[in-house]
Write a protein that holds these residues in place. Sequence first.
Motif, short mmCIF file in Angstrom:
data_model
loop_
_atom_site.label_atom_id
_atom_site.label_comp_id
_atom_site.label_asym_id
_atom_site.label_seq_id
_atom_site.Cartn_x
_atom_site.Cartn_y
_atom_site.Cartn_z
N LEU A 40 -85.19 -52.47 14.81
CA LEU A 40 -84.84 -51.36 13.93
C LEU A 40 -83.72 -51.72 12.96
N LEU A 41 -82.90 -52.70 13.34
CA LEU A 41 -81.85 -53.18 12.43
C LEU A 41 -82.40 -54.09 11.33
N GLY A 42 -83.66 -54.47 11.45
CA GLY A 42 -84.28 -55.31 10.43
C GLY A 42 -84.35 -56.78 10.77
N PHE A 43 -84.10 -57.12 12.03
CA PHE A 43 -84.23 -58.53 12.43
C PHE A 43 -85.70 -58.93 12.36
N ASP A 44 -85.98 -60.03 11.69
CA ASP A 44 -87.34 -60.56 11.67
C ASP A 44 -87.44 -61.69 12.70
N SER A 45 -88.59 -62.33 12.78
CA SER A 45 -88.79 -63.34 13.81
C SER A 45 -87.86 -64.55 13.62
N LEU A 46 -87.53 -64.89 12.39
CA LEU A 46 -86.60 -66.00 12.16
C LEU A 46 -85.19 -65.62 12.64
N ASP A 47 -84.77 -64.38 12.36
CA ASP A 47 -83.48 -63.90 12.87
C ASP A 47 -83.47 -63.94 14.39
N MET A 48 -84.57 -63.51 15.00
CA MET A 48 -84.65 -63.49 16.47
C MET A 48 -84.56 -64.90 17.03
N LEU A 49 -85.24 -65.85 16.41
CA LEU A 49 -85.18 -67.23 16.86
C LEU A 49 -83.77 -67.78 16.75
N VAL A 65 -87.14 -65.74 22.59
CA VAL A 65 -87.38 -64.76 21.53
C VAL A 65 -88.05 -63.52 22.11
N GLU A 66 -88.94 -63.73 23.05
CA GLU A 66 -89.64 -62.59 23.68
C GLU A 66 -88.64 -61.64 24.35
N ASP A 67 -87.58 -62.19 24.94
CA ASP A 67 -86.55 -61.34 25.55
C ASP A 67 -85.94 -60.40 24.52
N LEU A 68 -85.72 -60.92 23.31
CA LEU A 68 -85.11 -60.11 22.26
C LEU A 68 -86.04 -59.00 21.80
N PHE A 69 -87.33 -59.28 21.74
CA PHE A 69 -88.29 -58.26 21.32
C PHE A 69 -88.55 -57.24 22.43
N GLU A 70 -88.47 -57.66 23.68
CA GLU A 70 -88.84 -56.78 24.80
C GLU A 70 -87.73 -55.84 25.24
N HIS A 71 -86.49 -56.14 24.92
CA HIS A 71 -85.40 -55.27 25.37
C HIS A 71 -84.95 -54.39 24.22
N ALA A 72 -85.05 -53.10 24.43
CA ALA A 72 -84.85 -52.14 23.36
C ALA A 72 -83.41 -52.10 22.84
N SER A 73 -82.46 -52.46 23.65
CA SER A 73 -81.07 -52.40 23.22
C SER A 73 -80.34 -53.68 23.60
N LEU A 74 -79.23 -53.91 22.93
CA LEU A 74 -78.42 -55.06 23.29
C LEU A 74 -77.85 -54.90 24.69
N ALA A 75 -77.59 -53.67 25.12
CA ALA A 75 -77.11 -53.44 26.48
C ALA A 75 -78.16 -53.88 27.50
N GLY A 76 -79.42 -53.57 27.24
CA GLY A 76 -80.50 -53.99 28.13
C GLY A 76 -80.64 -55.50 28.15
#
Length: 91
Positions: A40-49, A65-76
């Motif tokens: 929702l902050l606008g991170f794309d796949s390159l940002d996630m990597l 990278v999958e961890d970043l997509f699967e967890h809805a919040s930074l706290a999670g």
Amino acid sequence: MPDERAPAEAGCDQTLQVLILLASQVHEGAVVDESSDLVLLGFDSLDMLTLAEQVAARLHVRCDVEDLFEHASLAGLASLLQSRLDVNATG
């Protein structure tokens, strides 16, 4: 004053602070906090990597990278990574 919380909770808070710092550096201008959803902050796949690589290097823990997509919040995400750190420390 000493931190009287359980070590795991204190560790998770430290992990969260590192995630917030790294995420704000990867996606400059983003207002990042514990409830932030990277997509929702606008991170794309390159940002996630980039973030996954920086997290792994800084915290010395596997972060996919999958961890970043699967967890809805930074706290999670911090909770997941802290559990991996705890396992690494004990085992």
